[in-house]
Write an enzyme that holds these catalytic residues in place. Structure first.
Site, PDB file in Angstrom:
ATOM      1  N   ASP A 164      73.066  60.322  37.801  1.00  0.00           N
ATOM      2  CA  ASP A 164      71.279  60.903  37.627  1.00  0.00           C
ATOM      3  C   ASP A 164      71.779  62.653  38.349  1.00  0.00           C
ATOM      4  O   ASP A 164      71.235  63.932  37.740  1.00  0.00           O
ATOM      5  CB  ASP A 164      70.534  60.267  38.593  1.00  0.00           C
ATOM      6  CG  ASP A 164      70.132  58.932  38.071  1.00  0.00           C
ATOM      7  OD1 ASP A 164      69.522  58.754  36.696  1.00  0.00           O
ATOM      8  OD2 ASP A 164      68.975  58.102  38.385  1.00  0.00           O
ATOM      9  N   LEU A 165      72.522  62.604  39.563  1.00  0.00           N
ATOM     10  CA  LEU A 165      72.650  63.770  40.066  1.00  0.00           C
ATOM     11  C   LEU A 165      73.311  64.435  39.477  1.00  0.00           C
ATOM     12  O   LEU A 165      72.533  65.871  39.623  1.00  0.00           O
ATOM     13  CB  LEU A 165      72.202  63.945  41.755  1.00  0.00           C
ATOM     14  CG  LEU A 165      71.388  62.734  42.271  1.00  0.00           C
ATOM     15  CD1 LEU A 165      72.057  62.443  43.915  1.00  0.00           C
ATOM     16  CD2 LEU A 165      70.132  63.925  42.795  1.00  0.00           C
TER      17      LEU A 165
END
Length: 402
Positions: free
Chosen positions: A164-165
Site C-alpha cells: 500500500d505504502l
C-alpha cells in the site's frame, strides 16, 4: 509541509491506504487536495485504531491537510458532482486520485469526456480489476513464507502494509510525472497502478525473482538473519536485545574491535581457510559459527557497556524498543522537526508529521490537521464548481451533499 506544489488542485475519491497516501504526500508538498466521501463516511471512516471519542485515528492520520466534501454518491446528482469535481477546470487542476473501479461513473472514459487533459491516478488491487489488498497480494508473492523463525512453517504476515505504502508513493511520483508531460504535450492520461504490479516489480527489482529462477525455489525463512550479510539480534548480559549489522568491510572491522573478538574470528578464518574482511557473502555462509562468537561476547557485557563502545567505534547497531519508548527517542519523534503536536478532529493531540523529506533551503510550513467529514463542502462547491449559495442550499435540502 512545503509549498513546492502550491497552486495544484488534486481531487481524491478513495479509501483505505494506497490512494489516500498518494494524495497525502501531494498535500504535504503543497498541493490543494480535495477529498470527497459519502455522507456519513466511506468504508474507511471508522477503521481502527479509534480515539476515545470513537473517531478513527486511521482516517484522521491519512487525511491530514486535505479538504473534505461529503456527497451522496448513490444519487445521480451526487455522482455528477463527484465527476465535476474530478474534471473541474483550471490549468493546475484536472488531477484525480482514486481507487474506484476502472468501469463505472468515475471511469476515465466518462471523466475525460468532461476534461480531455485529465490525469487520473487509479490504484487497483490486481491488474485485471479483481479485488486485492496488501495482505492478499503479499501472500500471493510468497513473502509470508519467507518471514519468521526458521523452524516454524506457518506463514507470517508483516504488520506493515508495505505494498500500500509503496503504491501510494509511486502513485504520487507517477502523477507528477504525467503532469510534467501534460505541460509539454497537453495530453491527459490514466495511470493504472495495481498493488500486484508494484509488489511483483519490487520483488524483481530486489533480485528475489532471479534468485528463485536460479535455485528453483524461493528463499527459505531464516529468522532475524540478514540475507547475504552478517547481521541479527544478540542478547546482552542483562537481557537487552540489540540488532547488529555488518555489511561493509568497515562495519565488520568496527564490530570486531568493539567486541574484542578479533582473535576468535581470526582462528575461525584459519580453520576454514577464508577471509571475512571483504566478503559479506562468506560472513553470511558461516553465520552460525560467527554468531556463536558474537553470542559469547554479548553474553559477558551489559547494554550499558556495549552501546557507548558501539557508538564510539562506529558500529552499525540498533536497539529493540516498543513504540511507546520510541516516542521519547530524539532521533525519531521527540524534538524531530518533521513532527508537530497537532490536535485532530478526534480531539487528541499527538506528534503529527509533515513532509518526510527535509529541504534546508525552504522553511517548513505548519502541519495541517485532518478535516472534519464534509467540513469544506460548501466552500468547494462554491469556489471550484462555481455553484451559487441557493443551489448549494437546495443540494443540502435534497440530501445530495452534507
Amino acid at each position: 509541509m512545503y509549498d513546492l506544489l502550491k497552486g495544484l488542485r488534486v481531487v481524491e475519491g478513495a479509501a483505505f491506504v494506497a490512494a489516500p497516501t498518494c494524495a497525502l504526500y501531494l498535500a504535504q508538498m503543497g498541493a490543494e487536495v480535495i477529498r470527497f466521501d459519502n455522507i456519513g463516511g466511506g468504508p474507511d471512516f471508522r477503521r481502527w485504531p479509534l480515539a476515545p471519542s470513537g473517531e478513527s485515528l486511521y482516517w484522521e492520520a491519512l487525511n491530514k491537510g486535505k479538504k473534505s466534501v461529503a456527497i451522496d454518491l448513490s444519487s445521480p446528482r451526487g455522482r455528477e458532482i463527484a465527476q465535476a469535481l474530478a474534471a473541474a477546470p483550471g490549468e493546475q487542476g484536472g488531477l484525480f486520485v482514486t481507487n474506484f473501479p476502472v468501469e463505472g461513473f468515475l471511469s476515465y472514459e466518462k471523466l475525460s469526456a468532461l476534461r480531455s487533459d485529465l490525469i487520473c491516478m487509479r490504484v487497483m488491487g490486481w491488474a485485471d480489476g479483481s479485488q486485492g489488498m496488501d495482505y492478499t497480494i503479499n501472500a500471493a508473492l510468497g513473502l509470508p513464507l519467507m518471514t519468521g523463525p526458521a523452524d516454524d512453517p506457518r506463514p507470517v504476515n508483516h504488520v506493515l502494509a508495505a505494498w500500500d505504502l509503496l503504491t501510494g508513493a509511486y502513485g504520487a511520483f507517477a502523477l507528477v510525472s504525467a503532469l510534467l508531460a501534460r505541460t509539454r504535450d497537453g495530453k491527459g492520461r490514466e495511470i493504472r497502478l495495481p498493488l500486484s504490479d508494484v509488489g511483483a516489480a519490487t520483488m524483481a527489482n530486489l533480485g528475489f525473482v532471479a534468485e528463485a529462477l536460479d535455485t528453483g525455489r524461493q528463499r527459505p525463512r531464516m529468522g532475524n538473519d540478514v540475507f547475504g550479510a552478517f547481521g541479527r539480534d544478540f542478547t546482552t548480559k542483562d537481557g537487552v536485545k540489540l540488532m547488529v549489522l555488518a555489511i561493509t568491510p568497515k562495519q565488520w572491522s568496527k564490530a570486531l574491535d568493539a567486541l574484542a573478538i578479533n582473535p576468535q574470528v581470526a582462528a575461525l578464518e584459519a580453520e576454514l581457510g577464508v577471509s571475512f574482511a571483504t566478503d559479506e557473502g562468506l560472513r553470511f555462509a558461516h553465520r552460525d559459527r560467527l554468531g556463536a562468537i558474537f553470542d559469547a561476547a554479548f553474553a559477558v557485557r551489559t547494554a550499558a557497556e556495549l552501546t557507548p563502545a558501539f557508538d564510539a567505534g562506529g558500529v552499525t547497531w540498533g536497539s529493540y524498543q516498543a513504540l511507546e519508548n520510541a516516542l521519547d527517542d530524539t532521533r525519531l519523534y521527540k524534538g524531530n522537526p518533521v513532527f508537530e503536536t497537532v490536535k485532530g478532529p478526534s480531539g487528541m493531540s499527538y506528534p503529527t508529521p509533515g513532509a518526510m523529506g527535509s529541504i534546508p533551503q525552504d522553511d517548513r510550513l505548519p502541519v495541517q490537521p485532518a478535516p472534519r467529514l464534509g467540513q469544506h463542502t460548501d466552500e468547494v462547491l462554491a469556489d471550484v464548481l462555481g455553484l451559487p449559495s441557493t443551489e448549494i442550499g437546495r443540494l443540502h435540502d435534497a440530501g445530495v451533499v452534507g
